[in-house]
Write a protein that holds these residues in place. Structure first.
Motif, PDB file in Angstrom:
ATOM      1  N   VAL A  24       0.734  -1.005  -0.165  1.00 27.95           N
ATOM      2  CA  VAL A  24      -0.092   0.159   0.006  1.00 27.95           C
ATOM      3  C   VAL A  24       0.898   1.398  -0.024  1.00 27.95           C
ATOM      4  O   VAL A  24       1.742   1.348   0.892  1.00 27.95           O
ATOM      5  CB  VAL A  24      -0.831   0.035   0.997  1.00 27.95           C
ATOM      6  N   HIS A  25       0.882   2.114  -1.086  1.00 35.76           N
ATOM      7  CA  HIS A  25       1.656   3.289  -1.125  1.00 35.76           C
ATOM      8  C   HIS A  25       3.060   2.929  -1.295  1.00 35.76           C
ATOM      9  O   HIS A  25       4.007   3.298  -0.256  1.00 35.76           O
ATOM     10  CB  HIS A  25       1.319   4.462   0.000  1.00 35.76           C
ATOM     11  N   PRO A  26       3.565   2.175  -2.149  1.00 36.05           N
ATOM     12  CA  PRO A  26       5.040   1.855  -2.345  1.00 36.05           C
ATOM     13  C   PRO A  26       5.815   3.138  -2.512  1.00 36.05           C
ATOM     14  O   PRO A  26       5.317   4.029  -2.701  1.00 36.05           O
ATOM     15  CB  PRO A  26       4.945   1.094  -3.879  1.00 36.05           C
ATOM     16  N   VAL A  27       7.057   2.892  -1.915  1.00 31.08           N
ATOM     17  CA  VAL A  27       7.981   4.192  -1.682  1.00 31.08           C
ATOM     18  C   VAL A  27       9.178   4.322  -2.655  1.00 31.08           C
ATOM     19  O   VAL A  27       9.832   4.908  -2.737  1.00 31.08           O
ATOM     20  CB  VAL A  27       8.756   4.116  -0.237  1.00 31.08           C
ATOM     21  N   ASN A  28       9.452   2.919  -3.506  1.00 34.72           N
ATOM     22  CA  ASN A  28      10.435   3.076  -4.344  1.00 34.72           C
ATOM     23  C   ASN A  28      10.177   3.528  -5.747  1.00 34.72           C
ATOM     24  O   ASN A  28      11.120   3.565  -6.416  1.00 34.72           O
ATOM     25  CB  ASN A  28      10.715   1.643  -4.421  1.00 34.72           C
ATOM     26  N   VAL A  29       8.995   4.114  -5.963  1.00 40.49           N
ATOM     27  CA  VAL A  29       8.893   4.606  -7.491  1.00 40.49           C
ATOM     28  C   VAL A  29       9.153   6.158  -7.562  1.00 40.49           C
ATOM     29  O   VAL A  29       8.809   6.846  -6.567  1.00 40.49           O
ATOM     30  CB  VAL A  29       7.348   4.325  -7.778  1.00 40.49           C
ATOM     31  N   ARG A  30       9.708   6.762  -8.717  1.00 42.10           N
ATOM     32  CA  ARG A  30       9.789   7.931  -8.732  1.00 42.10           C
ATOM     33  C   ARG A  30      10.051   8.504 -10.263  1.00 42.10           C
ATOM     34  O   ARG A  30      10.031   7.540 -10.863  1.00 42.10           O
ATOM     35  CB  ARG A  30      11.639   8.383  -8.153  1.00 42.10           C
ATOM     36  N   VAL A  31       9.462   9.849 -10.307  1.00 48.21           N
ATOM     37  CA  VAL A  31       9.700  10.280 -11.779  1.00 48.21           C
ATOM     38  C   VAL A  31      10.921   9.868 -12.293  1.00 48.21           C
ATOM     39  O   VAL A  31      12.063  10.046 -11.616  1.00 48.21           O
ATOM     40  CB  VAL A  31       9.452  11.851 -11.756  1.00 48.21           C
ATOM     41  N   GLY A  32      11.264   9.034 -13.250  1.00 51.00           N
ATOM     42  CA  GLY A  32      12.426   8.628 -14.039  1.00 51.00           C
ATOM     43  C   GLY A  32      12.677   7.356 -13.738  1.00 51.00           C
ATOM     44  O   GLY A  32      13.646   6.656 -14.630  1.00 51.00           O
ATOM     45  N   GLY A  33      11.854   6.671 -12.752  1.00 52.42           N
ATOM     46  CA  GLY A  33      12.206   5.306 -12.599  1.00 52.42           C
ATOM     47  C   GLY A  33      12.053   4.917 -11.279  1.00 52.42           C
ATOM     48  O   GLY A  33      11.026   5.083 -10.529  1.00 52.42           O
ATOM     49  N   PHE A  34      13.190   4.223 -10.410  1.00 56.60           N
ATOM     50  CA  PHE A  34      13.029   3.999  -9.012  1.00 56.60           C
ATOM     51  C   PHE A  34      14.288   4.501  -8.216  1.00 56.60           C
ATOM     52  O   PHE A  34      15.154   5.208  -8.778  1.00 56.60           O
ATOM     53  CB  PHE A  34      13.110   2.323  -9.175  1.00 56.60           C
ATOM     54  N   TYR A  35      14.040   4.329  -6.683  1.00 61.66           N
ATOM     55  CA  TYR A  35      15.239   4.958  -6.046  1.00 61.66           C
ATOM     56  C   TYR A  35      16.175   3.802  -6.117  1.00 61.66           C
ATOM     57  O   TYR A  35      17.381   4.125  -6.066  1.00 61.66           O
ATOM     58  CB  TYR A  35      14.812   5.095  -4.810  1.00 61.66           C
ATOM     59  N   ARG A  36      16.123   2.303  -5.924  1.00 60.25           N
ATOM     60  CA  ARG A  36      16.852   1.512  -5.988  1.00 60.25           C
ATOM     61  C   ARG A  36      16.073   0.251  -6.871  1.00 60.25           C
ATOM     62  O   ARG A  36      14.991   0.077  -6.615  1.00 60.25           O
ATOM     63  CB  ARG A  36      17.158   1.048  -4.554  1.00 60.25           C
ATOM     64  N   VAL A  37      16.933  -0.377  -7.873  1.00 57.84           N
ATOM     65  CA  VAL A  37      16.244  -1.588  -8.423  1.00 57.84           C
ATOM     66  C   VAL A  37      16.777  -2.732  -7.765  1.00 57.84           C
ATOM     67  O   VAL A  37      17.556  -2.829  -7.101  1.00 57.84           O
ATOM     68  CB  VAL A  37      16.862  -1.399  -9.990  1.00 57.84           C
ATOM     69  N   PRO A  38      15.771  -3.811  -7.811  1.00 56.79           N
ATOM     70  CA  PRO A  38      15.913  -5.039  -7.068  1.00 56.79           C
ATOM     71  C   PRO A  38      17.070  -5.838  -7.824  1.00 56.79           C
ATOM     72  O   PRO A  38      17.308  -5.752  -8.742  1.00 56.79           O
ATOM     73  CB  PRO A  38      14.420  -5.568  -6.965  1.00 56.79           C
ATOM     74  N   THR A  39      17.616  -6.410  -6.879  1.00 56.99           N
ATOM     75  CA  THR A  39      18.731  -7.544  -7.431  1.00 56.99           C
ATOM     76  C   THR A  39      17.964  -8.516  -8.206  1.00 56.99           C
ATOM     77  O   THR A  39      16.645  -9.071  -7.912  1.00 56.99           O
ATOM     78  CB  THR A  39      19.517  -8.128  -6.142  1.00 56.99           C
ATOM     79  N   LEU A  40      18.753  -9.385  -8.887  1.00 63.87           N
ATOM     80  CA  LEU A  40      18.355 -10.410  -9.580  1.00 63.87           C
ATOM     81  C   LEU A  40      17.885 -11.513  -8.444  1.00 63.87           C
ATOM     82  O   LEU A  40      16.720 -12.370  -8.782  1.00 63.87           O
ATOM     83  CB  LEU A  40      19.430 -11.087 -10.626  1.00 63.87           C
ATOM     84  N   SER A  41      18.876 -11.562  -7.511  1.00 64.88           N
ATOM     85  CA  SER A  41      18.221 -12.753  -6.492  1.00 64.88           C
ATOM     86  C   SER A  41      16.968 -12.258  -5.628  1.00 64.88           C
ATOM     87  O   SER A  41      16.358 -13.288  -5.569  1.00 64.88           O
ATOM     88  CB  SER A  41      19.803 -12.983  -5.520  1.00 64.88           C
ATOM     89  N   GLU A  42      16.930 -10.933  -5.487  1.00 70.12           N
ATOM     90  CA  GLU A  42      15.308 -10.712  -4.950  1.00 70.12           C
ATOM     91  C   GLU A  42      14.530 -11.216  -5.597  1.00 70.12           C
ATOM     92  O   GLU A  42      13.464 -11.747  -5.159  1.00 70.12           O
ATOM     93  CB  GLU A  42      15.385  -9.329  -4.559  1.00 70.12           C
ATOM     94  N   LEU A  43      14.395 -10.848  -6.909  1.00 70.71           N
ATOM     95  CA  LEU A  43      13.354 -11.084  -7.958  1.00 70.71           C
ATOM     96  C   LEU A  43      13.143 -12.914  -8.037  1.00 70.71           C
ATOM     97  O   LEU A  43      12.072 -13.129  -8.230  1.00 70.71           O
ATOM     98  CB  LEU A  43      13.593 -10.331  -9.352  1.00 70.71           C
ATOM     99  N   ARG A  44      14.185 -13.214  -8.339  1.00 73.43           N
ATOM    100  CA  ARG A  44      14.188 -14.872  -8.575  1.00 73.43           C
ATOM    101  C   ARG A  44      13.629 -15.450  -7.235  1.00 73.43           C
ATOM    102  O   ARG A  44      12.952 -16.401  -7.384  1.00 73.43           O
ATOM    103  CB  ARG A  44      15.534 -15.394  -8.757  1.00 73.43           C
ATOM    104  N   GLY A  45      13.751 -14.817  -5.949  1.00 75.20           N
ATOM    105  CA  GLY A  45      12.899 -15.535  -5.118  1.00 75.20           C
ATOM    106  C   GLY A  45      11.488 -15.261  -4.860  1.00 75.20           C
ATOM    107  O   GLY A  45      10.926 -16.084  -4.159  1.00 75.20           O
ATOM    108  N   LEU A  46      10.910 -14.853  -5.980  1.00 71.82           N
ATOM    109  CA  LEU A  46       9.354 -14.652  -6.216  1.00 71.82           C
ATOM    110  C   LEU A  46       8.959 -15.836  -7.038  1.00 71.82           C
ATOM    111  O   LEU A  46       7.796 -16.136  -7.201  1.00 71.82           O
ATOM    112  CB  LEU A  46       9.276 -13.321  -6.720  1.00 71.82           C
ATOM    113  N   LEU A  47       9.906 -16.268  -7.684  1.00 74.88           N
ATOM    114  CA  LEU A  47       9.431 -17.254  -8.735  1.00 74.88           C
ATOM    115  C   LEU A  47       8.863 -18.590  -8.325  1.00 74.88           C
ATOM    116  O   LEU A  47       7.783 -18.884  -9.129  1.00 74.88           O
ATOM    117  CB  LEU A  47      11.007 -17.472  -9.672  1.00 74.88           C
ATOM    118  N   ASP A  48       9.205 -19.104  -7.370  1.00 74.67           N
ATOM    119  CA  ASP A  48       8.427 -20.400  -7.044  1.00 74.67           C
ATOM    120  C   ASP A  48       7.056 -20.283  -6.579  1.00 74.67           C
ATOM    121  O   ASP A  48       6.181 -20.629  -7.031  1.00 74.67           O
ATOM    122  CB  ASP A  48       9.094 -21.127  -5.892  1.00 74.67           C
ATOM    123  N   GLU A  49       6.638 -19.219  -5.838  1.00 71.60           N
ATOM    124  CA  GLU A  49       5.454 -18.866  -5.643  1.00 71.60           C
ATOM    125  C   GLU A  49       4.811 -18.266  -6.841  1.00 71.60           C
ATOM    126  O   GLU A  49       3.728 -18.567  -6.991  1.00 71.60           O
ATOM    127  CB  GLU A  49       5.293 -17.609  -4.423  1.00 71.60           C
TER     128      GLU A  49
END
Lengths: 264, 431
Positions: free
Chosen positions: B159-184
């Motif tokens: 609810v109300h994510p904090v990582n969005v900014r004009v131009g993109g993001f404050y920090r992009v997720p790492t590959l391993s953070e995203l891969r952690g979502l894959l099984d689910e």
């Protein structure tokens, strides 16, 4: 099956975005357990079934912005044994409290073609400005973990364990490098109440104060730090005028910045 | 035939986001008055955005709606970037789409299982449903959690994510953070397919609507984060021409503005419109599931919107998996955006339909004016029209059954009254 009566929980909405009551539905792992422990007696967003009051615990989202709502909150209080205000709208008036600094008639004319159709109050005020509140849970939005803690505490008849210290303490515990010290990023962490888990610094962003002021915040000292990070006078005014603009400590800090002025 | 006077009152319409009211007057066999009233207290976002910096609208407008904050953030970013003449890098655009998939999954699953399905199964709530079908509700909650988890990882919170900014993001997720979502997510894709099958077994009242279907259309994707505005009647315009073709009207009974197609036509945004305009852009898996669920290349029955939402949930899960499998960490988290004087427009597909933002900036990037057109305001006219038909075509029903059907007809649109409105008080008066 139940020999003892389950406590009755009610969830009420006033002027708000629905995000705080959604936080309750976002407790996916605990929702069914919660629904077993309490009778969800009034929660219109989630259920058509409504049980008459009185309610043991009422969670109130949103701020009071209309004459009708100013009356309705009295009725909610009268039918609630405990009343907990949840979120920045309910505890500080929310972002819509920016109207308190402006001409509402002019705002209405800006947004609506027929201002005469609109019924609204001059100000957006927190629940505690209207009725006694048993606890205020901060955040825009509230943390779902803290929300569960508050519900559990009231059910158990104990004080909620919701720390009043600053985001800095959570940030340190999370092992973050300080964004202000290391990168000169303006951050409201030192004057903002903990509870979010220091998310913004974890994303290399300065805290923007969505949980409102911590206990005894030193906004004057922080304002000097923010200026030394390159924040202009108007930026300083605006950063304290967002989701908790009506919280006294933030209102005073923005007024002080406005008075002092400074380069744009 | 008896000329009867009946007064039906329903205190509150539940399982919608926000609060409003409906008033119906029936005189014999004629509906003489029908209004969907929106009482949501006005919050004046467009007024207090003036004077804020061009970097602020994504966070501020997110607070219009706790259920679809990402939609507000994305439309705001697109509009401001457009005003400043910036286009984000493709990997950042892909990451935005991934974040948006999280919101679609979370919001659609909330509506399908918690708000809408109880109507078809004769239950008052999903919690009531859980007494007999605990496995179904557990599937719903786990699936919803997957959507929220994507938003936590990419956006910081759901609810109300904090990582969005004009131009993109404050920090992009790492590959391993995203891969952690894959099984689910792989589990979620199967669960979404099960969901399509499950909802397709419901019994749907007959109703075919003729409204013009309006949605974003993209050359290769099922449009979410960008595209041209298209309709099933051949409309095909760029985003910045939106206000040349659509207009808002302020009516007495609502704090939401009614939108119309210029020239008077009624139109519809949201799942039915997206599906009808973009059926050929759905991933093959979702298209097949739709066909198996009995949907053709278009869907004009609002009661079947629950099936379309399930198909879109499946598409979002499939899309999210593809985006993560193809993810390479972008070189920079955001494209620099320097302010300049100008006007920018942004449209993205919120779960409930297209969401338009327009900002006018001065040379320092201060917002001079803001216009926001949320989906529910655009659908309000269509909802009233459907209600009228539902009432007229079902006058023979008992009062309570007719009331219930009216509520369902409103819930078909998953109206997000918070985006525009308060509680729905249904009143049907018969004279």
């Amino acid at each position: 099956m139940q020999s003892t009566r389950r406590p009755k929980l009610a969830v009420w909405k006033f002027g708000s975005c629905d995000g705080c009551q959604l936080s309750l539905l976002n407790c996916e792992d605990e929702l069914l357990t919660l629904a077993g422990a309490v009778e969800i007696a009034y929660f219109l967003e989630a259920s058509t079934a409504v049980t008459e009051g009185p309610y043991d615990l009422s969670l109130v989202e949103g701020s009071v912005t209309t004459p009708h709502d100013a009356e309705r909150i009295q009725e909610v209080r009268a039918t609630s044994r405990h009343l907990v205000a949840i979120g920045a709208c309910a505890t500080a008036g929310g972002i819509q409290a920016l109207r308190n600094l402006a001409d509402v008639g002019e705002m209405t004319r800006t947004v609506y073609a027929h201002p005469d159709y609109i019924s609204t109050l001059e100000s957006s005020t927190p629940i505690a400005a209207h009725v006694p509140v048993d606890f205020e849970l901060r955040g825009c939005p509230v943390s779902r973990h803290q929300l569960l803690e508050v519900v559990s505490a009231f059910l158990a008849g104990r004080k909620p364990l919701v720390p009043a210290y600053s985001v800095c303490q959570e940030c340190k515990r999370r092992g973050n490098v300080c964004v202000t010290v290391a990168h000169g990023t303006p951050c409201l962490g030192p004057v903002t109440q903990a509870g979010c888990g220091a998310i913004c610094p974890s994303f290399h962003r300065g805290c923007y104060g969505c949980f409102g002021p911590t206990e005894t915040p030193n906004t004057a000292a922080l304002s000097d730090v923010l200026r030394s990070c390159g924040m202009s006078g108007p930026e300083l005014v605006r950063i304290f005028r967002t989701y908790n603009t009506g919280a006294p400590a933030f209102a005073a800090a923005s007024a002080a910045a406005e008075k002092r002025g400074g380069p744009r | 035939m008896t000329h009867q006077t009946r007064d039906l009152s329903l205190e509150a319409l539940s399982r919608v986001e926000g609060e409003g009211a409906m008033h119906v007057v029936i005189d014999g066999k004629t509906v003489t008055d029908l209004r969907l009233q929106i009482y949501e207290p006005p919050r004046f976002f467009e007024a207090f955005l003036r004077g804020r910096a061009y970097t602020e609208p994504p966070d501020i407008t997110a607070r219009i709606c706790g259920i679809c904050p990402v939609a507000y953030q994305m439309s705001a970013c697109q509009a401001i970037e457009s005003a400043c003449g910036v286009v984000v890098d493709e990997p950042l655009r892909a990451l935005r789409r991934l974040l948006y998939c999280g919101e679609w999954i979370e919001s659609h699953v909330l509506h399908i299982y918690l708000l809408h399905a109880p109507d078809f199964l004769g239950a008052g709530s999903a919690l009531e449903l859980a007494r007999e079908h605990r496995d179904v509700v557990e599937r719903a909650l786990r699936l919803k959690k997957v959507g929220n988890h994507i938003m936590d990882v990419v956006g910081g919170r759901s609810v109300h994510p904090v990582n969005v900014r004009v131009g993109g993001f404050y920090r992009v997720p790492t590959l391993s953070e995203l891969r952690g979502l894959l099984d689910e997510l792989r589990w979620a894709r199967d669960a979404a397919l099960e969901t399509v099958r499950w909802v397709s077994t419901f019994t749907f009242p007959d109703l075919e609507v003729a409204h013009e279907m309006v949605a974003l259309r993209h050359p290769s994707e099922y449009a979410v984060v960008d595209g041209r505005v298209a309709s099933d009647r051949g409309l095909d315009i760029p985003v910045d021409a939106f206000l040349d073709h659509f207009e808002e009207e302020h009516v007495a009974h609502s704090t939401a503005l009614h939108a119309h197609r210029k020239g008077g036509g009624r139109y519809l945004v949201g799942p039915l419109a997206r599906y009808t305009v973009n059926h050929d852009r759905l991933p093959a898996l979702a298209r097949e599931a739709a066909a198996d669920a009995g949907l053709g290349p278009e869907c004009r029955n609002p009661f079947r919107s629950i099936v379309v939402r399930a198909v879109e949930t499946l598409a979002a899960c499939d899309d999210a998996i593809g985006l993560i499998e193809g993810y390479e960490e972008p070189e920079r988290p955001a494209v620099p955006v320097e302010p300049r004087a100008g006007v920018g427009h942004g449209i993205t597909e919120a779960p409930r339909g297209l969401l338009y933002h327009r900002y006018e900036l001065d040379e320092d990037g201060a917002v001079l004016s803001a216009v926001i057109v949320p989906p529910t305001a655009q659908n309000q006219d269509a909802i009233e029209s459907d209600l009228r038909r539902v009432v007229v075509e079902n006058l023979g029903l008992r009062d309570s059954a007719l009331q219930h059907l009216c509520e369902e007809a409103i819930r078909n649109y998953d109206p997000c009254i918070s985006c525009s409105a308060h509680f729905l008080d249904v009143t049907v008066e018969r004279r």
